[in-house]
Write a protein that holds these residues in place. Structure first.
Motif, PDB file in Angstrom:
ATOM      1  N   VAL A   1     -12.549  31.439 -26.728  1.00 59.14           N
ATOM      2  CA  VAL A   1     -13.066  30.101 -26.425  1.00 59.14           C
ATOM      3  C   VAL A   1     -14.178  29.736 -27.412  1.00 59.14           C
ATOM      4  N   SER A   2     -15.027  30.717 -27.738  1.00 61.36           N
ATOM      5  CA  SER A   2     -16.087  30.474 -28.720  1.00 61.36           C
ATOM      6  C   SER A   2     -15.490  30.105 -30.071  1.00 61.36           C
ATOM      7  N   ILE A   3     -14.443  30.837 -30.469  1.00 62.41           N
ATOM      8  CA  ILE A   3     -13.787  30.541 -31.745  1.00 62.41           C
ATOM      9  C   ILE A   3     -13.236  29.113 -31.734  1.00 62.41           C
ATOM     10  N   LEU A   4     -12.636  28.737 -30.609  1.00 59.48           N
ATOM     11  CA  LEU A   4     -12.066  27.392 -30.499  1.00 59.48           C
ATOM     12  C   LEU A   4     -13.165  26.341 -30.645  1.00 59.48           C
ATOM     13  N   LEU A   5     -14.305  26.591 -30.003  1.00 59.08           N
ATOM     14  CA  LEU A   5     -15.412  25.639 -30.072  1.00 59.08           C
ATOM     15  C   LEU A   5     -15.939  25.509 -31.498  1.00 59.08           C
ATOM     16  N   VAL A   6     -16.038  26.635 -32.189  1.00 58.43           N
ATOM     17  CA  VAL A   6     -16.529  26.598 -33.568  1.00 58.43           C
ATOM     18  C   VAL A   6     -15.511  25.899 -34.461  1.00 58.43           C
ATOM     19  N   TYR A   7     -14.248  26.205 -34.247  1.00 55.66           N
ATOM     20  CA  TYR A   7     -13.178  25.670 -35.088  1.00 55.66           C
ATOM     21  C   TYR A   7     -13.005  24.164 -34.885  1.00 55.66           C
ATOM     22  N   PHE A   8     -13.301  23.723 -33.682  1.00 55.94           N
ATOM     23  CA  PHE A   8     -13.023  22.345 -33.255  1.00 55.94           C
ATOM     24  C   PHE A   8     -13.499  21.253 -34.231  1.00 55.94           C
ATOM     25  N   PRO A   9     -14.808  21.218 -34.557  1.00 58.55           N
ATOM     26  CA  PRO A   9     -15.277  20.080 -35.365  1.00 58.55           C
ATOM     27  C   PRO A   9     -14.737  20.068 -36.781  1.00 58.55           C
ATOM     28  N   PHE A  10     -14.214  21.200 -37.242  1.00 56.91           N
ATOM     29  CA  PHE A  10     -13.751  21.272 -38.625  1.00 56.91           C
ATOM     30  C   PHE A  10     -12.249  21.071 -38.737  1.00 56.91           C
ATOM     31  N   SER A  11     -11.604  20.767 -37.646  1.00 55.13           N
ATOM     32  CA  SER A  11     -10.144  20.816 -37.663  1.00 55.13           C
ATOM     33  C   SER A  11      -9.534  19.534 -37.135  1.00 55.13           C
ATOM     34  N   LYS A  12      -8.217  19.551 -37.059  1.00 52.24           N
ATOM     35  CA  LYS A  12      -7.481  18.399 -36.553  1.00 52.24           C
ATOM     36  C   LYS A  12      -7.714  18.183 -35.064  1.00 52.24           C
ATOM     37  N   LEU A  13      -8.348  19.159 -34.413  1.00 49.67           N
ATOM     38  CA  LEU A  13      -8.636  18.980 -32.990  1.00 49.67           C
ATOM     39  C   LEU A  13      -9.617  17.836 -32.766  1.00 49.67           C
ATOM     40  N   MET A  14     -10.303  17.426 -33.843  1.00 53.99           N
ATOM     41  CA  MET A  14     -11.244  16.314 -33.736  1.00 53.99           C
ATOM     42  C   MET A  14     -10.542  14.997 -33.417  1.00 53.99           C
ATOM     43  N   HIS A  15      -9.232  15.018 -33.243  1.00 53.81           N
ATOM     44  CA  HIS A  15      -8.564  13.763 -32.881  1.00 53.81           C
ATOM     45  C   HIS A  15      -9.078  13.215 -31.558  1.00 53.81           C
ATOM     46  N   ILE A  16      -9.750  14.070 -30.771  1.00 55.79           N
ATOM     47  CA  ILE A  16     -10.337  13.557 -29.522  1.00 55.79           C
ATOM     48  C   ILE A  16     -11.425  12.527 -29.833  1.00 55.79           C
ATOM     49  N   GLY A  17     -12.155  12.724 -30.924  1.00 56.75           N
ATOM     50  CA  GLY A  17     -13.134  11.720 -31.324  1.00 56.75           C
ATOM     51  C   GLY A  17     -12.528  10.723 -32.296  1.00 56.75           C
ATOM     52  N   GLY A  18     -11.612  11.218 -33.114  1.00 61.38           N
ATOM     53  CA  GLY A  18     -11.037  10.394 -34.171  1.00 61.38           C
ATOM     54  C   GLY A  18     -10.237   9.209 -33.669  1.00 61.38           C
ATOM     55  N   ILE A  19      -9.617   9.376 -32.497  1.00 56.87           N
ATOM     56  CA  ILE A  19      -8.792   8.275 -31.961  1.00 56.87           C
ATOM     57  C   ILE A  19      -9.613   6.995 -31.821  1.00 56.87           C
ATOM     58  N   PHE A  20     -10.908   7.173 -31.490  1.00 55.90           N
ATOM     59  CA  PHE A  20     -11.756   5.994 -31.306  1.00 55.90           C
ATOM     60  C   PHE A  20     -12.114   5.345 -32.641  1.00 55.90           C
ATOM     61  N   PHE A  21     -11.979   6.112 -33.711  1.00 56.01           N
ATOM     62  CA  PHE A  21     -12.379   5.594 -35.018  1.00 56.01           C
ATOM     63  C   PHE A  21     -11.172   5.239 -35.885  1.00 56.01           C
ATOM     64  N   SER A  22      -9.989   5.173 -35.291  1.00 60.21           N
ATOM     65  CA  SER A  22      -8.806   4.834 -36.075  1.00 60.21           C
ATOM     66  C   SER A  22      -8.746   3.331 -36.291  1.00 60.21           C
ATOM     67  N   PRO A  23      -8.898   2.877 -37.534  1.00 56.33           N
ATOM     68  CA  PRO A  23      -8.865   1.429 -37.769  1.00 56.33           C
ATOM     69  C   PRO A  23      -7.534   0.810 -37.360  1.00 56.33           C
ATOM     70  N   THR A  24      -6.476   1.606 -37.378  1.00 53.50           N
ATOM     71  CA  THR A  24      -5.182   1.056 -36.990  1.00 53.50           C
ATOM     72  C   THR A  24      -5.112   0.768 -35.492  1.00 53.50           C
ATOM     73  N   ARG A  25      -6.045   1.347 -34.730  1.00 63.56           N
ATOM     74  CA  ARG A  25      -5.994   1.177 -33.285  1.00 63.56           C
ATOM     75  C   ARG A  25      -7.195   0.437 -32.715  1.00 63.56           C
ATOM     76  N   ASN A  26      -8.353   0.528 -33.412  1.00 60.04           N
ATOM     77  CA  ASN A  26      -9.540  -0.054 -32.780  1.00 60.04           C
ATOM     78  C   ASN A  26      -9.880  -1.451 -33.288  1.00 60.04           C
ATOM     79  N   MET A  27      -8.971  -2.047 -34.068  1.00 59.12           N
ATOM     80  CA  MET A  27      -9.258  -3.394 -34.566  1.00 59.12           C
ATOM     81  C   MET A  27      -8.335  -4.404 -33.907  1.00 59.12           C
ATOM     82  N   THR A  28      -8.818  -5.627 -33.845  1.00 63.98           N
ATOM     83  CA  THR A  28      -7.965  -6.678 -33.293  1.00 63.98           C
ATOM     84  C   THR A  28      -7.004  -7.155 -34.377  1.00 63.98           C
ATOM     85  N   ALA A  29      -5.833  -7.614 -33.944  1.00 66.25           N
ATOM     86  CA  ALA A  29      -4.845  -8.125 -34.900  1.00 66.25           C
ATOM     87  C   ALA A  29      -4.919  -9.651 -34.904  1.00 66.25           C
ATOM     88  N   ASP A  30      -6.064 -10.166 -35.383  1.00 64.39           N
ATOM     89  CA  ASP A  30      -6.242 -11.628 -35.368  1.00 64.39           C
ATOM     90  C   ASP A  30      -6.488 -12.156 -36.780  1.00 64.39           C
TER      91      ASP A  30
END
Lengths: 131, 355
Positions: free
Chosen positions: B273-302
């Motif tokens: 679990v410790s390894i997972l926590l350390v690995y987390f911010p440096f890896s693709k697991l950051m999609h938990i935070g990244g989803i909020f910063f995806s311009p394809t998803r967080n912008m309006t189509a106007d």
């Protein structure tokens, strides 16, 4: 910028959620439960349980499950432990005979570990089974 | 054999063996695996997570690149798709929420097939979606359930979750074999099955295998290891749960202790679990935070209604035509070129103004 406000709010939520166990337990002392043995438990069978304490601590539920299976399915009520002693397979008559203090013995650990065994759905605190 | 997953698998096996053997050697390593590494890992996780977010928050979004899956709001008689082509901030929030809880974009997965004819068909391929849902929700349940080790008294909601999770009283009982008395939590088994499926899919589907890297396999093996050691401790080689909680409660109340009689497998679990926590911010697991910063998803189509200003645009000094003409007016007039503003020296011919 309006985005900055939302990002900071998100980070605050993230830290709050991750640190939940830390602030939830703040200022609360939660020592590990201390078990109380009854006089009878200390005396009977030289203060020894049916199996060694280490085994009982981690695997008593397994033993009880096997006992139940043996009694209910096979009608075999005699348990022989590793040192050759014989016991009657009965939660109410053997276990609770010594450990008659359910609240101070069973419940303390079960509550601490948030375990709700269904033993007590049928077996009440200190009854005497009639055979 | 594929090196990409062999390296990841080897890494997890080595981590398992190292922690299993070292935890058995003495107190020093128990302190390392049980106290020092968990604290260090949590700190790395939080700081790393925030710095990744800071990095994303600072990145400019030069273009409005919203992905749309429906009709944009345009003319009043054309029916717009409010959620799949979000025109307002509210619709963006709804679309984002549904994406996060239901993984709608994975549901759109299709598989191209050539049939006799030749005829191309696109079949709905929902297994990735099902596997991902099972995996994420099982993991969430497992995570929340573990709060019983980190809270005292255990909140009623956690107890409720445990009761629901152990709803199916699976018991396999023979004279010599017993399984299922610490009630079987379905989430743990689903997690293990889902992570196995997600791994096998990367191995057996050729085009997915082609794009899979070691960084895709490692977290799968690691999470498999976590789930596996957890299940092992609960149902097979049982550990002293009270001692385990003593250790975890010590961690969260800042009075760390190493209780007696904790089996090495517990230290392996907590090390993973410790390894997972350390690995987390440096890896693709950051999609938990990244989803909020995806311009394809967080912008309006106007884009038809409002102009998106590129934040990279800096004030450019432009030389307008008026300034150009001011500079070269005389020369232009000499050359006979038409000018907008007539030079002052030569009064314009049309001086007579009509009343």
């Amino acid at each position: 910028m309006s985005e900055k406000k939302w990002i900071i709010a998100g980070v605050v939520i993230f830290v709050t959620v991750v640190a939940f166990p830390f602030w939830f337990n703040l200022g609360k002392a939660a020592p590990a439960p201390e078990l109380e043995l009854t006089e009878k438990a200390k005396e009977l069978n030289h203060g020894k349980c049916v199996m060694p304490t280490d085994y009982m601590q981690s695997e008593h539920m397994q033993l009880l499950d096997l006992w139940r299976h043996s009694v209910v399915r096979n009608a075999k009520r005699t348990f022989v432990n590793s040192s050759g002693q014989e016991f009657n397979m009965s939660l109410s008559n053997t276990c609770l005979e010594c450990h008659s203090n359910k609240a101070e013995f069973c419940d303390r650990c079960h509550d601490y570990a948030s375990v709700r065994p269904y033993c007590w759905d049928c077996h009440i605190d200190t009854p005497k089974e009639t055979e | 054999m594929n090196l990409k997953y062999m390296y990841s698998l080897l890494a997890v096996i080595v981590l398992f063996l190292v922690s299993y053997i070292l935890a058995g050697t003495g107190m020093a390593f128990k302190v390392l695996f049980g106290i020092i590494l968990p604290y260090a890992a949590l700190l790395t996780f939080i700081i790393g997570f925030i710095s990744r977010i800071r990095n994303w928050a600072r990145s400019a979004v030069p273009f409005r690149i919203t992905t749309t899956c429906g009709q944009q709001k345009s003319l009043p008689w054309i029916k717009p798709n409010a959620i799949d082509n979000p025109f307002s901030k509210g619709a963006v929030v709804i679309r984002m929420f549904l994406e996060i809880v239901l993984f709608r974009s994975l549901f759109r997965n299709t598989r191209l097939k050539m049939k006799a004819g030749p005829k191309i068909t696109y079949n709905l391929e929902i297994f990735l979606w099902v596997g991902a849902l099972a995996f994420h929700y099982a993991f969430l349940t497992v995570l929340l359930r573990h709060l019983r080790f980190f809270t005292e008294p255990v909140p009623i909601l956690v107890q409720l979750l445990e009761t629901v999770d152990s709803f199916f009283r699976i018991e396999i009982l023979y004279d010599i074999n017993q399984f299922g008395l610490p009630g079987v939590y379905i989430s743990g088994l689903v997690l293990l099955a889902a992570v196995t499926y997600l791994f096998l899919r990367r191995v057996f589907i050729p085009n997915v295998k082609y794009i899979s890297l070691a960084a895709d396999f490692f977290p799968l093996f690691l999470i498999f290891g976590i789930a596996f050691t957890g299940i092992l401790m609960r149902y097979v080689t049982k550990i002293d749960v009270v001692a385990a909680k003593e250790l975890t409660m010590g961690l969260v109340s800042f009075h760390p202790t190493i209780p007696e009689g904790l089996a090495s497998i517990f230290y392996v679990h907590i090390f993973f679990v410790s390894i997972l926590l350390v690995y987390f911010p440096f890896s693709k697991l950051m999609h938990i935070g990244g989803i909020f910063f995806s311009p394809t998803r967080n912008m309006t189509a106007d884009t038809r209604a409002t102009r998106h200003i590129n934040p990279w645009n800096y004030p450019v000094h432009v030389h307008t035509y008026e300034e150009y003409e001011d500079e070269f007016r005389e020369k232009m007039v000499e050359a006979g070129l038409p000018v907008v503003k007539q030079p002052v020296e030569t009064p314009p011919e049309e001086t007579e103004k009509k009343e």
